[in-house]
Scaffold this motif. Structure first.
Motif, mmCIF file in Angstrom:
data_model
loop_
_atom_site.group_PDB
_atom_site.id
_atom_site.type_symbol
_atom_site.label_atom_id
_atom_site.label_comp_id
_atom_site.label_asym_id
_atom_site.label_seq_id
_atom_site.Cartn_x
_atom_site.Cartn_y
_atom_site.Cartn_z
ATOM 1 N N GLN A 1 29.902 -48.513 60.771
ATOM 2 C CA GLN A 1 30.893 -48.042 61.735
ATOM 3 C C GLN A 1 32.270 -48.631 61.433
ATOM 4 O OE1 GLN A 1 30.392 -45.792 63.950
ATOM 5 N NE2 GLN A 1 28.170 -45.689 64.246
ATOM 6 N N GLN A 2 32.290 -49.919 61.056
ATOM 7 C CA GLN A 2 33.552 -50.557 60.708
ATOM 8 C C GLN A 2 34.169 -49.929 59.456
ATOM 9 O OE1 GLN A 2 33.224 -54.717 59.800
ATOM 10 N NE2 GLN A 2 35.424 -55.094 59.926
ATOM 11 N N ALA A 3 33.306 -49.641 58.463
ATOM 12 C CA ALA A 3 33.799 -49.018 57.235
ATOM 13 C C ALA A 3 34.360 -47.633 57.501
ATOM 14 C CB ALA A 3 32.664 -48.951 56.207
ATOM 15 N N VAL A 4 33.721 -46.886 58.373
ATOM 16 C CA VAL A 4 34.227 -45.553 58.733
ATOM 17 C C VAL A 4 35.605 -45.665 59.372
ATOM 18 C CG1 VAL A 4 33.884 -43.591 60.286
ATOM 19 C CG2 VAL A 4 31.960 -44.485 58.963
ATOM 20 N N ARG A 5 35.750 -46.640 60.273
ATOM 21 C CA ARG A 5 37.054 -46.826 60.931
ATOM 22 C C ARG A 5 38.125 -47.226 59.908
ATOM 23 N NH1 ARG A 5 33.649 -49.117 64.913
ATOM 24 N NH2 ARG A 5 34.025 -51.219 64.100
ATOM 25 N N GLN A 6 37.770 -48.096 58.970
ATOM 26 C CA GLN A 6 38.730 -48.502 57.950
ATOM 27 C C GLN A 6 39.138 -47.326 57.065
ATOM 28 O OE1 GLN A 6 36.617 -51.669 56.042
ATOM 29 N NE2 GLN A 6 37.445 -53.249 57.395
ATOM 30 N N ALA A 7 38.147 -46.515 56.689
ATOM 31 C CA ALA A 7 38.450 -45.340 55.862
ATOM 32 C C ALA A 7 39.371 -44.378 56.611
ATOM 33 C CB ALA A 7 37.158 -44.643 55.456
ATOM 34 N N ASP A 8 39.070 -44.145 57.883
ATOM 35 C CA ASP A 8 39.921 -43.263 58.689
ATOM 36 C C ASP A 8 41.341 -43.817 58.789
ATOM 37 O OD1 ASP A 8 37.800 -41.565 59.070
ATOM 38 O OD2 ASP A 8 37.290 -42.321 61.071
ATOM 39 N N GLN A 9 41.449 -45.141 58.945
ATOM 40 C CA GLN A 9 42.763 -45.763 59.066
ATOM 41 C C GLN A 9 43.549 -45.655 57.763
ATOM 42 O OE1 GLN A 9 44.079 -47.087 61.996
ATOM 43 N NE2 GLN A 9 45.933 -46.966 60.733
ATOM 44 N N LEU A 10 42.847 -45.818 56.621
ATOM 45 C CA LEU A 10 43.515 -45.689 55.325
ATOM 46 C C LEU A 10 44.050 -44.278 55.107
ATOM 47 C CD1 LEU A 10 41.150 -47.789 53.032
ATOM 48 C CD2 LEU A 10 43.569 -48.251 53.490
ATOM 49 N N VAL A 11 43.252 -43.303 55.474
ATOM 50 C CA VAL A 11 43.696 -41.906 55.350
ATOM 51 C C VAL A 11 44.921 -41.662 56.218
ATOM 52 C CG1 VAL A 11 43.074 -39.508 55.811
ATOM 53 C CG2 VAL A 11 41.436 -41.037 54.698
ATOM 54 N N ALA A 12 44.883 -42.180 57.451
ATOM 55 C CA ALA A 12 46.021 -42.006 58.353
ATOM 56 C C ALA A 12 47.253 -42.725 57.825
ATOM 57 C CB ALA A 12 45.659 -42.527 59.742
ATOM 58 N N ASP A 13 47.049 -43.951 57.294
ATOM 59 C CA ASP A 13 48.182 -44.700 56.734
ATOM 60 C C ASP A 13 48.778 -43.975 55.525
ATOM 61 O OD1 ASP A 13 47.775 -46.618 58.627
ATOM 62 O OD2 ASP A 13 46.777 -48.045 57.278
ATOM 63 N N ARG A 14 47.917 -43.406 54.711
ATOM 64 C CA ARG A 14 48.392 -42.689 53.528
ATOM 65 C C ARG A 14 49.245 -41.488 53.923
ATOM 66 N NH1 ARG A 14 44.686 -39.337 49.250
ATOM 67 N NH2 ARG A 14 46.343 -38.853 47.770
ATOM 68 N N LYS A 15 48.800 -40.757 54.905
ATOM 69 C CA LYS A 15 49.560 -39.591 55.358
ATOM 70 C C LYS A 15 50.894 -40.022 55.962
ATOM 71 C CE LYS A 15 49.165 -35.471 58.262
ATOM 72 N NZ LYS A 15 50.498 -35.648 58.899
ATOM 73 N N GLN A 16 50.859 -41.101 56.748
ATOM 74 C CA GLN A 16 52.093 -41.579 57.368
ATOM 75 C C GLN A 16 53.076 -42.064 56.309
ATOM 76 O OE1 GLN A 16 51.546 -44.947 59.938
ATOM 77 N NE2 GLN A 16 53.432 -44.572 61.073
ATOM 78 N N ARG A 17 52.551 -42.776 55.264
ATOM 79 C CA ARG A 17 53.414 -43.252 54.201
ATOM 80 C C ARG A 17 54.061 -42.083 53.434
ATOM 81 N NH1 ARG A 17 53.278 -48.190 51.651
ATOM 82 N NH2 ARG A 17 51.319 -48.622 52.721
ATOM 83 N N ALA A 18 53.225 -41.076 53.168
ATOM 84 C CA ALA A 18 53.742 -39.909 52.439
ATOM 85 C C ALA A 18 54.833 -39.206 53.237
ATOM 86 C CB ALA A 18 52.593 -38.953 52.127
#
Length: 335
Positions: free
Chosen positions: A78-95
């Motif tokens: 569950q923690q890994a899923v949350r981290q993956a979701d956060q990375l995807v969101a951070d990547r989109k925000q950075r872009a």
């Protein structure tokens, strides 16, 4: 359990569940034989019951351990899923942020900028953007791989927990049947005991007083001291003290009092320690009887042993060779 009196006995072993009602003995020898036979059968079922209970308890512990491991692995997933979701969101925000502050590449900057400084700045920013995006993509891929591994581990532990719990349930159902079988046999033993002549019942009480023996020092002496202190207490199938004991419960508690741990059932106890011959028996040796092993006594000296014999007989000291056919003798300690 030892033979009673001087009567020569031939115990007729009956299949499980067969009653004596239709051919009740009419002689003292027959009554004693029935009592001994039923006691042997009940003792065997008692040992099987205790072993099954141990197995069920072990499986329940395995299931609990596996379930805890599943919960821990599932939490990591569950923690890994949350981290993956956060990375995807951070990547989109950075872009989105980089798009807002600089052209996507130096070509666009060249076409839209008037100065060399603007072009250089745009190129640097674009390079940083691509580098950052690559790093985020790599981190995301790594996190997703960890997520998959965590989920696989969680599912494996969950399957192990379910398997152990199912096996425990199956054994517990078997224990229930064995308990019912033992209860029936105990009832039969009680009835057989009540049918014995009073003088034979009195004979069974002998040996329940402490003899004048010199206890050895050390661990053996401590174990024997405990066992002899239980003389006169009643026998109980499954008894593990302090009020009543069965044979293996008595020797387990005696050696536990001396700091030595033994398995619960006689058949498992018979695998512990150094094997010795009948001629070499010393105080503290454990003597196992019948095949398969279903009874145990502790030697007081070369000729006598303390034992929890069977229902109707108190914990007592008996001649070793009168208890039954010896299967193996084990010595746990030498002091």
């Amino acid at each position: 359990m030892r033979a009673l009196g001087v009567v020569v006995l031939v115990a007729v072993m009956l299949p499980a569940g067969v009653a004596y009602a239709d051919n009740a003995p009419t002689t003292v020898a027959g009554l004693i034989g029935r009592y001994i036979d039923l006691s042997h059968q009940a003792e065997k079922v008692n040992e099987q019951l205790l072993k099954a209970q141990e197995q069920a308890q072990s499986l329940r512990q395995q299931a609990a351990t596996a379930d805890a491991a599943f919960r821990a692995a599932d939490a990591k997933w569950q923690q890994a899923v949350r981290q993956a979701d956060q990375l995807v969101a951070d990547r989109k925000q950075r872009a989105d942020l980089l798009k807002a502050i600089a052209p996507a590449n130096s070509v666009s900057a060249l076409l839209t900028s008037a100065s060399a400084d603007d072009i250089n700045t745009a190129s640097i920013v674009a390079g940083f953007a691509h580098d950052a995006d690559d790093a985020v993509k790599a981190a995301t891929a790594q996190t997703l791989a960890q997520t998959s591994q965590a989920r696989e581990a969680a599912e494996k532990e969950q399957a192990a927990a379910s398997k152990a719990a199912a096996a425990a349930t199956a054994i517990e159902n078997k224990v229930g049947a064995q308990r019912a079988d033992l209860d029936q046999r105990v009832t039969a033993v009680r009835a057989a005991l009540n049918a014995l002549p009073p003088d034979e019942v009195s004979l069974m009480q002998s040996g329940a007083t402490a003899p004048n023996v010199m206890l050895p020092p050390g661990t053996v002496g401590a174990a024997l001291r405990f066992a002899i202190a239980q003389l006169g207490k009643p026998y109980e199938w499954g008894g593990n003290g302090p009020i009543a004991y069965d044979c293996s419960g008595l020797v387990q508690q005696a050696y536990r009092a001396a700091g030595v741990e033994l398995p619960r059932v006689a058949a498992d106890q018979a695998l512990v320690g150094q094997q010795v011959s009948r001629a070499d028996v010393k105080a503290g040796d454990l003597i196992y009887f019948y095949q398969p092993v279903q009874h145990v006594a502790m030697a007081v000296d070369h000729n006598q042993a303390v034992q929890a014999a069977t229902f109707g007989e108190p914990i007592k000291i008996s001649p070793i060779d009168a208890i039954g056919p010896i299967t193996v003798i084990r010595r746990l300690v030498t002091n």
